[in-house]
Design a protein around this motif. Structure first.
Motif, short mmCIF file in Angstrom:
data_model
loop_
_atom_site.label_atom_id
_atom_site.label_comp_id
_atom_site.label_asym_id
_atom_site.label_seq_id
_atom_site.Cartn_x
_atom_site.Cartn_y
_atom_site.Cartn_z
N PRO A 473 0.70 -1.04 -0.06
CA PRO A 473 0.04 0.05 0.47
C PRO A 473 1.01 1.16 -0.30
O PRO A 473 1.65 1.25 0.20
CB PRO A 473 -1.29 -0.03 1.58
CG PRO A 473 0.12 -0.37 2.00
CD PRO A 473 0.63 -1.76 1.77
N GLU A 474 0.12 2.13 -0.12
CA GLU A 474 0.82 3.36 -0.61
C GLU A 474 1.81 4.46 0.60
O GLU A 474 2.47 4.63 1.03
CB GLU A 474 0.03 4.80 -0.74
CG GLU A 474 0.49 6.23 -1.15
CD GLU A 474 1.93 5.96 -2.26
OE1 GLU A 474 2.52 7.52 -2.11
OE2 GLU A 474 1.63 5.52 -3.35
N ASN A 475 1.38 4.01 1.75
CA ASN A 475 1.55 4.21 3.34
C ASN A 475 3.75 3.59 3.31
O ASN A 475 4.23 4.57 4.18
CB ASN A 475 0.68 4.03 4.26
CG ASN A 475 0.74 2.61 4.57
OD1 ASN A 475 1.18 1.50 4.19
ND2 ASN A 475 -0.28 1.89 5.46
N GLY A 476 3.98 2.87 2.56
CA GLY A 476 4.97 1.92 2.52
C GLY A 476 5.90 2.81 2.04
O GLY A 476 7.36 3.47 2.49
N LYS A 477 5.37 4.10 1.46
CA LYS A 477 6.71 4.90 0.65
C LYS A 477 7.08 6.07 2.05
O LYS A 477 8.01 6.36 2.38
CB LYS A 477 5.09 5.98 0.17
CG LYS A 477 6.31 6.94 -0.86
CD LYS A 477 6.03 7.67 -1.99
CE LYS A 477 7.01 8.65 -2.39
NZ LYS A 477 6.50 9.46 -3.46
N ALA A 478 6.12 6.66 3.07
CA ALA A 478 6.23 7.03 3.79
C ALA A 478 7.78 6.58 4.75
O ALA A 478 9.12 7.17 5.50
CB ALA A 478 5.71 8.02 4.61
N LEU A 593 8.53 -8.20 -3.12
CA LEU A 593 7.00 -8.61 -2.11
C LEU A 593 8.02 -8.87 -1.08
O LEU A 593 8.23 -9.71 -1.27
CB LEU A 593 6.23 -9.48 -3.12
CG LEU A 593 5.01 -9.80 -2.49
CD1 LEU A 593 3.91 -10.04 -3.22
CD2 LEU A 593 4.99 -10.52 -1.00
N GLU A 594 7.49 -8.18 -0.15
CA GLU A 594 7.61 -9.05 1.28
C GLU A 594 7.24 -8.14 2.13
O GLU A 594 6.18 -7.35 2.21
CB GLU A 594 9.61 -8.78 1.66
CG GLU A 594 10.30 -9.11 0.65
CD GLU A 594 10.03 -10.86 0.53
OE1 GLU A 594 10.40 -11.68 1.31
OE2 GLU A 594 10.52 -11.45 -0.64
N GLY A 595 7.19 -8.61 3.72
CA GLY A 595 6.73 -8.40 5.56
C GLY A 595 6.87 -7.17 5.10
O GLY A 595 8.05 -6.67 4.76
N HIS A 596 6.04 -6.16 5.54
CA HIS A 596 6.60 -4.64 6.38
C HIS A 596 7.59 -4.81 7.47
O HIS A 596 8.47 -3.63 7.30
CB HIS A 596 5.39 -3.94 7.02
CG HIS A 596 4.89 -4.22 7.61
ND1 HIS A 596 5.23 -4.49 8.83
CD2 HIS A 596 3.52 -5.53 8.58
CE1 HIS A 596 4.80 -5.26 10.15
NE2 HIS A 596 3.34 -5.75 9.56
N GLY A 621 7.97 -1.85 -8.20
CA GLY A 621 7.38 -1.24 -6.73
C GLY A 621 7.81 -2.22 -5.86
O GLY A 621 8.07 -2.87 -5.90
N LEU A 622 7.50 -1.66 -4.94
CA LEU A 622 6.90 -2.00 -3.41
C LEU A 622 6.04 -2.73 -2.88
O LEU A 622 5.25 -1.53 -2.77
CB LEU A 622 7.64 -1.88 -2.73
CG LEU A 622 9.77 -1.69 -2.46
CD1 LEU A 622 10.01 -0.50 -1.66
CD2 LEU A 622 10.00 -2.74 -2.00
N LEU A 623 5.64 -3.69 -2.82
CA LEU A 623 4.60 -4.66 -2.51
C LEU A 623 4.76 -4.70 -0.65
O LEU A 623 6.09 -5.96 -0.42
CB LEU A 623 3.57 -5.82 -3.03
CG LEU A 623 2.27 -5.57 -2.59
CD1 LEU A 623 1.58 -6.08 -3.68
CD2 LEU A 623 2.58 -7.50 -0.70
N THR A 624 3.69 -4.79 0.06
CA THR A 624 4.31 -5.25 1.50
C THR A 624 3.11 -6.38 2.47
O THR A 624 2.22 -5.29 1.76
CB THR A 624 5.22 -4.20 2.91
OG1 THR A 624 4.04 -2.68 2.46
CG2 THR A 624 6.50 -3.45 2.19
N HIS A 625 3.54 -7.17 2.73
CA HIS A 625 2.19 -7.69 3.72
C HIS A 625 2.22 -7.67 5.13
O HIS A 625 3.87 -7.10 5.97
CB HIS A 625 1.58 -9.55 3.04
CG HIS A 625 3.03 -9.85 2.97
ND1 HIS A 625 3.00 -10.50 4.48
CD2 HIS A 625 4.30 -10.66 2.45
CE1 HIS A 625 3.92 -11.32 4.23
NE2 HIS A 625 5.02 -11.00 2.66
N GLY A 626 1.54 -7.84 5.36
CA GLY A 626 1.48 -8.27 6.92
C GLY A 626 1.89 -9.23 7.62
O GLY A 626 2.32 -10.39 6.86
N PHE A 627 1.96 -9.21 9.48
CA PHE A 627 2.46 -10.77 9.27
C PHE A 627 1.11 -11.68 9.77
O PHE A 627 0.24 -11.46 10.15
CB PHE A 627 3.11 -10.75 11.02
CG PHE A 627 4.15 -9.62 10.84
CD1 PHE A 627 5.20 -10.07 10.24
CD2 PHE A 627 5.27 -8.68 11.83
CE1 PHE A 627 6.76 -9.55 10.33
CE2 PHE A 627 6.11 -7.85 11.29
CZ PHE A 627 6.89 -8.67 11.27
#
Length: 955
Positions: A473-478, A593-596, A621-627
């Motif tokens: 999601p976009e909040n990964g940028k900040a 793509l990895e965990g946050h 692109g960077l995609l992050t997922h939760g635990f």
């Protein structure tokens, strides 16, 4: 559909076109999946997909390598399945969607595993050999588990950071980072883990609560007259002390200075314990803490106190031999990091054990060689340290406190619990410890052997690269931006054995690198490429430098830290070791793509190295997922016993259920799972599978090449169904485009239950079962169902891969090794907006009628809706809409008879039918028995069986 009642010897059930398919209702996935995995592997399914997309645009998801240690857990499963779903969705879009799985193979966890098994005194060669064998075993085990999850990839040629070519590629990348001017050697405090016996990177730190003793310690003024003058007072009549507050008693033996803020106001306070220098704003708080009465004699700015000297608090203490071990002075240095937020406003400075302390002391002229650093790598004080030598610092802390109390320099102490840095592997507290290490510089400065200096600093380049990256999601940028903006220089050297060497030779006297260092790096890379890091370990100084230089140089035994390993994988995998895995337009991967947590790990190190090497990010692109967490939101862990094991779930329910669970979860947050949640996933799977089975069963005698009805000649409701499928596909593909899966699963379930099961398929059953097998009415329906089946298999294939491939065997080309993933998304045409609007309103009106029929059914007046006769009063617009359906309106409403009346408002009247039920189609009709030869069936059934067949135009 009907019972087995007959007349005249005719079994009318046998005359129905009842569904038939070898696709079983029960998937039995747990039993069957392993066979499919073996089949895919034996036939080279992944390579077949590559062959099918030869020449197509590429989509590259570069794998963040899991560590080659231990069985995979559900977090691994989530990660790998997400990657698999994305590459498969892109494959279906027509891309050559490449996925090369990788493994992180060097580093401390494997060394720890070897030491636990074989002891801690292994030679370097032995440690490396055993570590390589161990990692190889772990990879084989993990690979089997990943394959079992239905993940397709280049399993016969994965990348491993311990492959000789990757190890050599890392050295070549290291050389390039040096050339760009980013590498330097420095003495700096770095995070140090006693259990690792090595420095740690920022990425390897996590924070946890720790109990510590706070200390307020008094440093006696060495020249009271100078202190008095600074405060504008006459000679002092009492001893005066600068008071510091700290939570690290163990650092006090290495104290070398005091820091005060030049802009803060400091007070000289008269107490029964002497005159105390404290921040003015903290005087009252300190007096309460010390249980003293105090009177402020004078106040000055901190800048007036710079340069004053105070005695070490153990200045007057002798050791057992009568020697004064701490007869040294602590000068006051002015520094902004001394604040009045807590403590006393004064900070004691042990430059070896704090970054700010170190910077302040060096800025004030303290030479590197003069920095006291008594704490050794294992956490014990050097034997020669006065009073505390040989003791471990955590055990020595109370001994230090007692020594201060005995010396009369301890004002107070108390226990607090505070957030403290810990090693993320060992979960034990770490310290800052000054050590000569190799660093990658974030800001301006000189590097070693620079020949192609980067135009911008590494921090500037990395921050600019973030702006060019898409985040999901976009909040990964900040989050990533803030980490890069505030991070210190990157310490890249480690003091271990199992890792890529830093192939440097240091002069024994000057510490300078050998002048041929850059040539040696090339030589080392060639040696490693031929024989691995072990080959470099066996190389002697004489073999590289020659007999003349060898006596003057020491061969470095440091290795590059493991984040350099994984962070540089794009450098070799996307351009060297796997030659097909790169874009013609540039080497960046489309997605990482990895965990946050990897904002501070792999995303971070990869960004820094790519920025250093190429001036850009290695990803678009960077995609992050939760635990993975349990239903109560607690992170799954072995210690809590709240995890769900992917191997066990696969054996019990099938990996398909894990895949559907992952797809149905909103990965942007934590992903909850337990037995109850998985049971709900099983129910969802059954609904989708049953819908698919209905579609397959009702097209089993349909050949699209011979039986298809052209779109313009199809019945209107069939054209509507295809238009709705096209509209739905557009929604699905929009979600896939931005890597969203849980809306796809939710909408697919709704589509199956409402669009299909609750409406279209419900209406269709009569036409499919009762009209002649090859009739236009039935073939029109089958044409729509065939297209919907083809489209649906593609929609679900990224996450329900086993099921989609199982069904594809029945509807695909029939060629050996044929796969749904050699196909692309169906071309369903452009949705007909007018048709969609018309039938949307019809469905709303149908729901009203069904509600009234259901009320009659609940009252026991009718059984099925076919037993109801309906009078429907509709407003002019609705009346015209429904009238356009003609006699087919009753099929849409699934009633035996309906009368349509124009009126001012919508109203229904429902009555039980007084007609006879047809044994074959179950409609209640007045013409049942009109043909004496078939007394139990209606006129349309006799026409469908023995005549021209009934005419259908709408439904």
């Amino acid at each position: 559909m009907a019972d087995n009642k007959t007349d005249g010897g005719t079994d009318y059930r046998a005359t129905l076109n009842l569904p038939d398919t070898p696709f079983p209702m029960r998937g039995d996935m747990a039993k069957r999946e392993a066979g499919w995995v073996k089949e895919w592997e034996d036939e080279g399914r992944y390579q077949r997909l590559r062959d099918a997309r030869r020449g197509a645009p590429k989509f590259i998801l570069h794998d963040g390598p899991p560590y080659a240690n231990g069985q995979i857990h559900m977090g691994h499963a989530v990660n790998k399945i997400l990657k698999d779903m994305i590459t498969k969705a892109r494959q279906l879009k027509g891309f050559d969607a490449l996925y090369v799985p990788g493994w992180d193979c060097h580093g401390l966890p494997i060394e720890n595993a070897i030491e636990k098994k074989h002891g801690r005194n292994l030679s370097r060669d032995d440690m490396q050999a055993k570590s390589r064998a161990f990692a190889t075993e772990q990879i084989a085990q993990q690979m089997a588990d990943f394959k079992r999850l239905g993940v397709l990839g280049e399993w016969d040629h994965p990348y491993k950071t311990m492959d000789f070519a990757n190890e050599a590629g890392e050295l070549r990348a290291f050389k390039r980072v040096i050339e760009r001017g980013f590498v330097y050697r420095g003495l700096k405090p770095v995070y140090w883990c006693f259990d690792c016996g090595s420095s740690l990177a920022e990425f390897e730190i996590e924070y946890a609560d720790k109990k510590s003793q706070t200390l307020d310690v008094a440093f006696k003024a060495h020249d009271p007259a100078l202190l008095a003058a600074a405060f504008g007072l006459p000679l002092l009549t009492k001893d005066a002390f600068a008071v510091i507050w700290t939570t690290t008693a163990w650092t006090l033996p290495a104290n070398q200075a005091l820091n005060l803020n030049p802009e803060l106001d400091y007070a000289l306070v008269d107490t029964e314990r002497g005159l105390l220098v404290l921040a003015e704003s903290l005087v009252e708080m300190c007096m309460n803490r010390y249980a003293l009465d105090g009177r402020v004699l004078a106040v000055v700015k901190g800048e007036k106190l710079g340069g004053l000297e105070f005695e070490h608090p153990l200045y007057d203490v002798k050791d057992a031999q009568g020697v004064y071990g701490y007869r040294r002075l602590s000068p006051v240095y002015l520094a902004d990091y001394a604040t009045a937020t807590d403590g006393t406003g004064l900070v004691h400075s042990s430059p070896a054990y704090g970054v700010e302390d170190f910077n302040s002391c060096v800025a004030h002229g303290v030479a590197y060689d003069d920095i006291l650093n008594p704490v050794q790598g294992n956490g014990t004080y050097a034997a020669e340290l006065p009073l505390f030598g040989g003791q471990h610092i955590w055990k020595a802390a109370p001994v230090v406190i007692e020594a201060l109390r005995d010396a009369g320099r301890l004002l107070t102490t108390e226990t607090i619990t505070h957030s403290y840095p810990h090693c993320w592997r060992h979960k034990t507290p770490v310290i800052y410890r000054a050590a000569a290490q190799w660093f990658i510089r974030m800001d301006e400065g000189e590097g070693v052997f620079t020949k192609d200096k980067a135009p911008l600093t590494l921090r500037q380049t990395a921050l600019a690269a973030i702006e060019q990256t898409s985040f999901y999601p976009e909040n990964g940028k900040a989050r990533l931006h803030d980490m890069i903006a505030g991070r210190p220089d990157w310490c890249i050297s480690r003091q271990r054995s199992w890792g890529v060497p830093i192939p440097f030779f240091l002069h024994k006297d000057s510490g300078e690198l050998h002048p041929r260092t850059m040539e040696i790096l090339d030589q080392a890379a060639d040696i490693v490429e031929a024989g691995g890091i072990e080959a470099w370990s066996r190389v002697t100084v004489e073999e590289i430098l020659g007999a003349e230089d060898a006596p003057n140089y020491t061969k470095s035994t440091d290795i590059l830290e493991v984040w350099f390993d994984s962070g540089s994988t794009f450098w070799h995998v996307l351009r060297g070791t796997h030659p097909t895995v790169h874009h013609d337009a540039g080497p960046e991967a489309d997605l990482y793509l990895e965990g946050h947590d990897q904002h501070r790990g792999w995303f971070h190190s990869s960004l820094l190295l790519a920025s250093a090497l190429e001036g850009r990010a290695p990803y678009r692109g960077l995609l992050t997922h939760g635990f993975t967490v349990d239903s109560q939101g607690r992170k799954m862990s072995k210690s809590l016993g709240n995890g769900i094991d992917p191997q066990e779930v696969s054996k019990k329910l099938g990996a398909e259920i894990i895949r559907l669970w992952v797809a149905a979860s909103d990965y942007s947050g934590d992903i909850a799972g337990d037995d109850k949640i998985l049971a709900r996933v099983v129910d969802a799977y059954r609904r989708i599978r049953n819908t698919l089975r209905f579609l397959l069963a009702n097209t089993s005698d349909f050949d699209i090449a011979k039986d298809a009805v052209p779109l313009a000649q199809m019945l209107e409701i069939d054209r509507f169904a295809l238009s709705r499928a096209a509209q739905f596909q557009a929604e699905i593909l929009a979600h896939y485009e931005v890597y969203e899966f849980h809306p796809v699963v939710a909408k697919l379930q709704l589509y199956c239950s409402e669009d299909l099961g609750g409406f279209y398929l419900d209406v269709l059953k009569d036409r499919l079962y009762t009209t002649a097998p090859g009739s236009h009415a039935r073939r029109s329906a089958q044409t729509a169902l065939w297209h919907i089946t083809q489209a649906m298999l593609r929609w679900m294939a990224p996450f329900l891969s086993f099921t989609a491939e199982e069904a594809w065997k029945l509807v695909g080309t029939g060629q050996p090794g044929d796969s749904i993933f050699t196909q692309t998304y169906s071309d369903l045409g452009t949705p007909d907006a007018a048709l969609l609007a018309k039938w949307s309103r019809i469905r709303e009106l149908r729901d009203v009628v069904n509600k009234d029929i259901e009320a009659l059914r609940a009252a026991g007046q009718v059984g099925a809706s076919l037993q109801a006769n309906v009078v429907l009063t509709a407003t002019p617009d609705d009346h015209a809409l429904l009238a356009s359906l003609g006699d087919d309106l009753k099929f849409v409403l699934i009633t035996s008879a309906i009368a349509l009346v124009a009126g001012d408002a919508l109203a229904t009247t429902v009555q039980p039918s007084t007609d006879t039920k047809c044994e074959r189609c179950w409609h209640y009709r007045a013409d049942v028995g009109h043909d004496p030869a078939h007394p139990t069936i209606c006129g349309r059934c006799t026409s469908n069986l023995y005549g021209a067949g009934e005419a259908r135009s709408i439904a």
